[in-house]
Design a protein around this motif. Structure first.
Motif, PDB file in Angstrom:
ATOM      1  N   LYS A 235       0.873  -1.174   0.000  1.00 28.87           N
ATOM      2  CA  LYS A 235       0.000   0.000   0.000  1.00 28.87           C
ATOM      3  C   LYS A 235       0.906   1.218   0.000  1.00 28.87           C
ATOM      4  CE  LYS A 235      -3.993  -1.907   2.398  1.00 28.87           C
ATOM      5  NZ  LYS A 235      -4.918  -1.750   3.536  1.00 28.87           N
ATOM      6  N   ALA A 236       0.522   2.236  -0.773  1.00 30.63           N
ATOM      7  CA  ALA A 236       1.321   3.462  -0.869  1.00 30.63           C
ATOM      8  C   ALA A 236       0.390   4.653  -1.016  1.00 30.63           C
ATOM      9  CB  ALA A 236       2.264   3.373  -2.063  1.00 30.63           C
ATOM     10  N   LYS A 237       0.988   5.856  -0.894  1.00 28.36           N
ATOM     11  CA  LYS A 237       0.184   7.070  -1.037  1.00 28.36           C
ATOM     12  C   LYS A 237       0.979   8.140  -1.767  1.00 28.36           C
ATOM     13  CE  LYS A 237       1.556   9.609   3.066  1.00 28.36           C
ATOM     14  NZ  LYS A 237       1.110  10.512   4.100  1.00 28.36           N
ATOM     15  N   ARG A 238       0.226   9.097  -2.307  1.00 31.15           N
ATOM     16  CA  ARG A 238       0.786  10.327  -2.882  1.00 31.15           C
ATOM     17  C   ARG A 238      -0.033  11.464  -2.284  1.00 31.15           C
ATOM     18  NH1 ARG A 238       0.497   9.822  -8.653  1.00 31.15           N
ATOM     19  NH2 ARG A 238       2.557   8.893  -8.584  1.00 31.15           N
ATOM     20  N   ASP A 239       0.635  12.514  -1.820  1.00 34.69           N
ATOM     21  CA  ASP A 239      -0.041  13.659  -1.210  1.00 34.69           C
ATOM     22  C   ASP A 239      -0.326  14.747  -2.242  1.00 34.69           C
ATOM     23  OD1 ASP A 239      -0.057  12.593   1.388  1.00 34.69           O
ATOM     24  OD2 ASP A 239       2.025  13.204   1.683  1.00 34.69           O
ATOM     25  N   ASN A 240      -1.259  15.614  -1.891  1.00 31.32           N
ATOM     26  CA  ASN A 240      -1.606  16.837  -2.653  1.00 31.32           C
ATOM     27  C   ASN A 240      -1.987  16.596  -4.109  1.00 31.32           C
ATOM     28  OD1 ASN A 240      -1.149  18.374  -0.336  1.00 31.32           O
ATOM     29  ND2 ASN A 240       1.014  18.528  -0.819  1.00 31.32           N
ATOM     30  N   PRO A 241      -3.120  16.116  -4.429  1.00 28.45           N
ATOM     31  CA  PRO A 241      -4.171  15.611  -3.556  1.00 28.45           C
ATOM     32  C   PRO A 241      -3.852  14.177  -3.125  1.00 28.45           C
ATOM     33  CG  PRO A 241      -4.899  15.387  -5.805  1.00 28.45           C
ATOM     34  CD  PRO A 241      -3.542  16.056  -5.838  1.00 28.45           C
ATOM     35  N   LEU A 242      -4.446  13.761  -2.040  1.00 25.52           N
ATOM     36  CA  LEU A 242      -4.206  12.435  -1.512  1.00 25.52           C
ATOM     37  C   LEU A 242      -4.695  11.370  -2.493  1.00 25.52           C
ATOM     38  CD1 LEU A 242      -3.300  10.587   0.797  1.00 25.52           C
ATOM     39  CD2 LEU A 242      -5.621  10.755   1.710  1.00 25.52           C
ATOM     40  N   GLU A 243      -3.795  10.442  -2.832  1.00 25.27           N
ATOM     41  CA  GLU A 243      -4.138   9.278  -3.653  1.00 25.27           C
ATOM     42  C   GLU A 243      -3.596   8.052  -2.928  1.00 25.27           C
ATOM     43  OE1 GLU A 243      -3.610   9.827  -8.153  1.00 25.27           O
ATOM     44  OE2 GLU A 243      -2.158  11.217  -7.251  1.00 25.27           O
TER      45      GLU A 243
ATOM     46  N   THR B  26      12.059 -10.048   3.243  1.00 25.76           N
ATOM     47  CA  THR B  26      11.144  -8.933   3.468  1.00 25.76           C
ATOM     48  C   THR B  26      11.894  -7.604   3.506  1.00 25.76           C
ATOM     49  OG1 THR B  26       9.641 -10.369   4.683  1.00 25.76           O
ATOM     50  CG2 THR B  26       9.389  -8.010   5.037  1.00 25.76           C
ATOM     51  N   GLU B  27      13.052  -7.580   4.161  1.00 26.36           N
ATOM     52  CA  GLU B  27      13.817  -6.345   4.287  1.00 26.36           C
ATOM     53  C   GLU B  27      14.310  -5.858   2.928  1.00 26.36           C
ATOM     54  OE1 GLU B  27      14.660  -9.195   6.038  1.00 26.36           O
ATOM     55  OE2 GLU B  27      13.560  -8.620   7.844  1.00 26.36           O
ATOM     56  N   ASP B  28      14.893  -6.745   2.145  1.00 26.18           N
ATOM     57  CA  ASP B  28      15.434  -6.362   0.836  1.00 26.18           C
ATOM     58  C   ASP B  28      14.310  -5.949  -0.111  1.00 26.18           C
ATOM     59  OD1 ASP B  28      17.744  -6.233  -1.051  1.00 26.18           O
ATOM     60  OD2 ASP B  28      16.523  -7.724  -2.102  1.00 26.18           O
ATOM     61  N   ALA B  29      13.245  -6.738  -0.149  1.00 24.54           N
ATOM     62  CA  ALA B  29      12.124  -6.436  -1.042  1.00 24.54           C
ATOM     63  C   ALA B  29      11.469  -5.101  -0.667  1.00 24.54           C
ATOM     64  CB  ALA B  29      11.104  -7.567  -0.995  1.00 24.54           C
ATOM     65  N   THR B  30      11.348  -4.832   0.633  1.00 26.80           N
ATOM     66  CA  THR B  30      10.765  -3.572   1.091  1.00 26.80           C
ATOM     67  C   THR B  30      11.619  -2.389   0.644  1.00 26.80           C
ATOM     68  OG1 THR B  30       9.717  -4.630   2.995  1.00 26.80           O
ATOM     69  CG2 THR B  30      10.053  -2.244   3.125  1.00 26.80           C
ATOM     70  N   ALA B  31      12.924  -2.520   0.778  1.00 30.73           N
ATOM     71  CA  ALA B  31      13.837  -1.444   0.365  1.00 30.73           C
ATOM     72  C   ALA B  31      13.727  -1.181  -1.130  1.00 30.73           C
ATOM     73  CB  ALA B  31      15.268  -1.791   0.744  1.00 30.73           C
ATOM     74  N   ARG B  32      13.650  -2.248  -1.923  1.00 26.14           N
ATOM     75  CA  ARG B  32      13.542  -2.088  -3.380  1.00 26.14           C
ATOM     76  C   ARG B  32      12.234  -1.418  -3.782  1.00 26.14           C
ATOM     77  NH1 ARG B  32      17.344  -4.886  -6.290  1.00 26.14           N
ATOM     78  NH2 ARG B  32      18.680  -6.223  -5.039  1.00 26.14           N
ATOM     79  N   VAL B  33      11.137  -1.818  -3.146  1.00 27.12           N
ATOM     80  CA  VAL B  33       9.837  -1.212  -3.450  1.00 27.12           C
ATOM     81  C   VAL B  33       9.828   0.249  -3.031  1.00 27.12           C
ATOM     82  CG1 VAL B  33       7.380  -1.235  -2.868  1.00 27.12           C
ATOM     83  CG2 VAL B  33       8.537  -3.366  -3.404  1.00 27.12           C
ATOM     84  N   ARG B  34      10.374   0.545  -1.855  1.00 27.67           N
ATOM     85  CA  ARG B  34      10.415   1.927  -1.359  1.00 27.67           C
ATOM     86  C   ARG B  34      11.179   2.823  -2.344  1.00 27.67           C
ATOM     87  NH1 ARG B  34      11.768   1.096   3.690  1.00 27.67           N
ATOM     88  NH2 ARG B  34       9.671   1.443   4.472  1.00 27.67           N
TER      89      ARG B  34
ATOM     90  N   ARG C 224      10.808   7.098  -6.653  1.00 23.47           N
ATOM     91  CA  ARG C 224      11.080   7.655  -7.985  1.00 23.47           C
ATOM     92  C   ARG C 224       9.795   8.105  -8.667  1.00 23.47           C
ATOM     93  NH1 ARG C 224      14.859   3.196  -8.275  1.00 23.47           N
ATOM     94  NH2 ARG C 224      13.338   2.006  -9.462  1.00 23.47           N
ATOM     95  N   GLU C 225       8.670   7.525  -8.270  1.00 28.07           N
ATOM     96  CA  GLU C 225       7.371   7.877  -8.846  1.00 28.07           C
ATOM     97  C   GLU C 225       6.613   8.882  -7.973  1.00 28.07           C
ATOM     98  OE1 GLU C 225       5.148   4.338  -9.773  1.00 28.07           O
ATOM     99  OE2 GLU C 225       6.926   3.325 -10.522  1.00 28.07           O
ATOM    100  N   GLY C 226       7.263   9.401  -6.933  1.00 30.56           N
ATOM    101  CA  GLY C 226       6.629  10.380  -6.061  1.00 30.56           C
ATOM    102  C   GLY C 226       5.657   9.787  -5.064  1.00 30.56           C
ATOM    103  N   LEU C 227       5.811   8.497  -4.768  1.00 34.71           N
ATOM    104  CA  LEU C 227       4.921   7.813  -3.836  1.00 34.71           C
ATOM    105  C   LEU C 227       5.654   7.481  -2.543  1.00 34.71           C
ATOM    106  CD1 LEU C 227       3.304   5.316  -6.357  1.00 34.71           C
ATOM    107  CD2 LEU C 227       2.217   7.310  -5.365  1.00 34.71           C
TER     108      LEU C 227
END
Length: 79
Positions: free
Chosen positions: A30-38, A52-60, A65-68
């Motif tokens: 789950k992720a979000k983008r602010d202004n406006p909230l998406e 889990t740690e490596d995959a989380t870092a890669r997704v983050r 890069r996409e502003g999320l």
């Protein structure tokens, strides 16, 4: 002809062995983008270690890069 077979078969075994050992790693998040909230809920394939740690870092990193902003990793699985 036999000489080509001797060269080709070991090379093929190495290539297939290397690619066969790599299972795809999928991360549901789950992720979000602010202004406006998406809000986003999606699954992506990531390379590298499927911990889990490596995959989380890669997704983050990918989401940033996409502003999320990553809110939560729901699952990490190999296929």
């Amino acid at each position: 002809m036999k000489q080509i077979t001797r060269i080709t078969v070991p090379a093929l075994v190495l290539v297939l062995g290397a690619t066969g050992a790599q299972a795809a790693c999928f991360v549901e998040y789950k992720a979000k983008r602010d202004n406006p909230l998406e809000l986003f809920h999606d699954t992506v394939e990531v390379g590298g270690d499927c911990s889990t740690e490596d995959a989380t870092a890669r997704v983050r990193e990918r989401l940033a890069r996409e502003g999320l902003t990553l809110l939560k990793v729901l699952s990490v699985r190999k296929d």
